[in-house]
Design a protein around this motif. Structure first.
Motif, PDB file in Angstrom:
ATOM      1  N   PHE A 157      73.134 103.158  20.653  1.00 36.83           N
ATOM      2  CA  PHE A 157      74.481 102.787  21.117  1.00 36.83           C
ATOM      3  C   PHE A 157      75.130 103.862  21.979  1.00 36.83           C
ATOM      4  N   GLU A 158      74.885 105.141  21.653  1.00 37.67           N
ATOM      5  CA  GLU A 158      75.540 106.226  22.397  1.00 37.67           C
ATOM      6  C   GLU A 158      74.630 106.832  23.465  1.00 37.67           C
ATOM      7  N   ARG A 159      73.478 106.242  23.697  1.00 40.51           N
ATOM      8  CA  ARG A 159      72.582 106.737  24.749  1.00 40.51           C
ATOM      9  C   ARG A 159      73.040 106.241  26.114  1.00 40.51           C
ATOM     10  N   PRO A 160      72.886 107.039  27.182  1.00 45.85           N
ATOM     11  CA  PRO A 160      73.263 106.587  28.526  1.00 45.85           C
ATOM     12  C   PRO A 160      72.386 105.403  28.965  1.00 45.85           C
ATOM     13  N   THR A 161      72.973 104.476  29.676  1.00 41.85           N
ATOM     14  CA  THR A 161      72.218 103.295  30.116  1.00 41.85           C
ATOM     15  C   THR A 161      71.089 103.666  31.077  1.00 41.85           C
ATOM     16  N   ARG A 162      71.228 104.802  31.792  1.00 42.31           N
ATOM     17  CA  ARG A 162      70.189 105.186  32.761  1.00 42.31           C
ATOM     18  C   ARG A 162      68.868 105.527  32.088  1.00 42.31           C
ATOM     19  N   GLU A 163      68.898 105.786  30.767  1.00 45.01           N
ATOM     20  CA  GLU A 163      67.659 106.115  30.049  1.00 45.01           C
ATOM     21  C   GLU A 163      66.828 104.867  29.736  1.00 45.01           C
ATOM     22  N   PHE A 164      67.399 103.688  29.968  1.00 44.97           N
ATOM     23  CA  PHE A 164      66.712 102.448  29.598  1.00 44.97           C
ATOM     24  C   PHE A 164      66.064 101.798  30.818  1.00 44.97           C
TER      25      PHE A 164
END
Length: 650
Positions: A157-164
């Motif tokens: 939930f708190e991970r940046p979207t760019r990591e996905f």
């Protein structure tokens, strides 16, 4: 909810649609079908207002909201998963911030008797009631429930979207659209990036929570489970079938047979009339009859037969050399990236000729184990590739690895060797790339066309172990059927990573489930695995209930013992107890439904009253409406919980 009248769309000489009319009603679950290029995605864009028709009217009431998920979209990279998803509640969060500011102002002011303070309190009261009507206190829980349903872990939930990856980011956009609860959902291939568990969650969500849905999908099981109406785009018009997809196929076949018979009869009538006219044209005694026949001929309206896409991929894997008895043997195989353990203690044996499936949530290691088998990445443990094994690998991103600056023909010409170079045109024709199409550049091809082209490259070398990672992405239903039959006829071994239940059904005889760092073997087909998977979950639920029963009644402890997941059979006493719980759960659901109907009826009455100008400032009605909306939301949540409990017991 949406009314389409006289819709015409023209891109060239021949219209894409002409004079199309239909209505999207509340609670409709519509599958939009048609051959490739028929205009399904264009129709969705017109319905959501992104594209304008050449002629016709798309009437959408002012208070109707529309949510649209395209196949491809641009996503932002500057937020976390939860922050991006929270944008679905932009109005609610802005209102929440205004309420905080007003609370702060009321706490700081001391002029309690002034008109300004009284107006501030009234404004705060009205805004707070509106905030409650929008479900302000529950939206964080809704966000977490939706993200979890679509496969995200709480640690994501708190991970940046760019990591996905792009597929996971599409899930975030889908979550935002679902959370907005629009009146009409327009979904273009929503299952392309979802695993089986997420697809099943989405099916349940659309069935229970969505209002109206129009979707385009090549996942046959998904559209059968979700839709109750099928709109077919054919011959430039729309045929409306008030049934789900499988029933539509039967009705469509019957309809076309009737059209063909009527067309043949009409052609015979036309031929007979023309023959009569030609025979007696110059006989004065038959002049009246000839003129009558000419007028009859002019009045005939030609019967149009629905077009059928007869172009089909003809796929046959070439004969392969015989491999050893066990092409793949894994013993205590483990793989980790830093501190993250992807899987450990993997033990599996794949026999020659077996067709097996790798299933599980995305990120659980399916593609990682495939790369270990391919020797592309290091691993711990023993992984033995059998004698004389020749591997053919179709990667998940295989279609994106093609050189976009080459033509279709040049792409194959560069990898073909020997006699195969003389058969390139025949091979391309079998994959619907014949004639001038072979001169198209890769960069102008659709996702499905690129997948077919990548599949041709796989065929150029005889292999006896096929490893296919999501081979059906972007393939339409007929092409998937052809690929499925080709794999079934393949005399080698196949490992298939896929989330498409209909594709795997009848194709694989063993399923390996990836999850929680483990790989578990399930004998049987995909639906055998899914039944066992759900049975294990139900058995755990029954075990908890049974533990409570034992505490209440020690004498019945032995009789109340539930069956294990492997047996799948309850004892007589447990079965009797389960039937009792089933009836109780059914009554609870029926009572909840009756209460919802009563609350919705009163809400409709209040809506009508509040629409009248004289009641606009009636705080008693507004308060009742707010409380009723809260009760209705709570009862809907309770109904969903009760329905899930009933489904688990069943």
């Amino acid at each position: 909810m949406i009314s389409i009248e006289g819709l015409t769309v023209e891109f060239g000489v021949k219209p894409l649609f002409k004079d199309v009319s239909f209505v999207v009603n509340d609670r409709d679950r519509i599958a939009l079908v048609g051959k490739n290029g028929a205009g399904k995605s264009t129709m969705l864009k017109i319905l959501c207002g992104q594209q304008q028709p050449t002629e016709g009217v798309v009437a959408v009431p002012n208070d109707t909201t529309i949510g649209y998920l395209p196949q491809v979209m641009k996503l932002s990279d500057d937020t976390t998963v939860k922050e991006e998803t929270r944008k679905a509640f932009a109005d609610t969060t802005k209102l929440e911030e205004r309420l905080r500011q007003m609370e702060q102002e009321m706490a700081e002011r001391t002029d309690y008797e002034s008109d300004g303070y009284i107006q501030l309190v009234e404004r705060f009261t009205q805004e707070h009631e509106r905030y409650m009507m929008l479900g302000g206190e529950n939206y964080e829980a809704e966000i977490e429930r939706t993200l979890t349903g679509l496969g995200f872990e709480r640690t994501d939930f708190e991970r940046p979207t760019r990591e996905f990856s792009g597929g996971w980011r599409m899930r975030i956009e889908l979550a935002k659209i679902l959370l907005r609860r629009p009146d009409v959902l327009l979904l273009d291939e929503p299952t392309n990036h979802l695993d089986i568990e997420s697809i099943q969650w989405l099916e349940q969500f659309l069935a229970q929570s969505a209002k109206a849905v129009v979707l385009v999908s090549h996942d046959r099981a998904f559209i059968n489970n979700v839709t109750n109406r099928t709109l077919e785009i054919t011959c430039g018009h729309v045929e409306d079938y008030k049934v789900r997809y499988d029933e539509y196929l039967v009705l469509r076949k019957e309809r076309r047979e009737q059209q063909l018979r009527a067309y043949e009869n009409q052609q015979k009538e036309i031929a007979d009339t023309k023959a009569f006219i030609e025979r007696f044209r110059y006989q004065a005694t038959k002049a009246v009859q000839v003129q009558q026949r000419i007028r009859q001929l002019e009045k005939i309206v030609p019967i149009e037969v629905d077009e059928v896409d007869n172009s089909a991929m003809h796929l046959k894997f070439p004969p392969c050399l015989r491999s050893g008895d066990y092409p793949v043997i894994a013993k205590d195989v483990a793989k980790s990236y830093g501190d993250k353990q992807v899987f450990s203690n993997v033990n599996l044996t794949i026999k020659r000729g077996e067709k097996v499936a790798f299933v599980g949530k995305n990120g659980e290691g399916k593609s990682t184990l495939v790369k270990c088998i391919m020797g592309e990445i290091p691993y711990d443990g023993q992984l033995k590739i059998g004698h004389n094994v020749q591997i053919g690998y179709f990667a998940q991103n295989q279609a994106q690895l093609l050189d976009e600056d080459l033509t279709i023909y040049d792409t194959i010409d560069r990898v073909a060797t020997g006699d195969m170079r003389l058969k390139i045109n025949s091979l391309l024709g079998a994959f619907m790339f014949g004639g001038e199409t072979s001169e198209k550049y890769v960069k102008v091809l659709s996702g499905g066309e690129r997948s077919r082209l990548a599949m041709i490259k796989l065929l150029l070398e005889p292999v006896n172990l096929l490893i296919l990672d999501e081979p059906t992405n972007h393939l339409d239903i007929p092409s998937k059927e052809v690929l499925k039959e080709a794999i079934k006829a393949f005399d080698g071994t196949a490992i298939i990573v896929s989330h498409d239940r209909e594709f795997l059904d009848g194709l694989v005889d063993k399923v390996y489930e990836f999850g929680g760092g483990r790989v578990v073997e399930h004998l049987g087909g995909i639906y055998d695995y899914l039944r066992a998977h759900h049975m294990e979950e139900d058995t755990l639920s029954l075990a908890v209930t049974d533990k409570n029963l034992k505490q209440e009644n020690a004498a019945g402890a032995v009789a109340d013992k539930p069956a294990t997941a492997s047996s799948g059979v309850l004892s007589y006493a447990a079965h009797k107890e389960q039937q009792k719980k089933l009836r109780k759960a059914q009554r609870a659901v029926e009572e909840s439904e009756a209460k919802i109907v009563k609350l919705e009826a009163r809400k409709a009455e209040l809506d009508a009253l509040l629409m009248k100008p004289e009641n606009g400032a009636n705080m008693e009605l507004v308060t009742e409406y707010t409380n009723l909306q809260r009760d209705l939301d709570e009862e809907n949540e309770r109904w969903m919980t009760l329905s899930e409990q009933l489904e688990n017991i069943q």
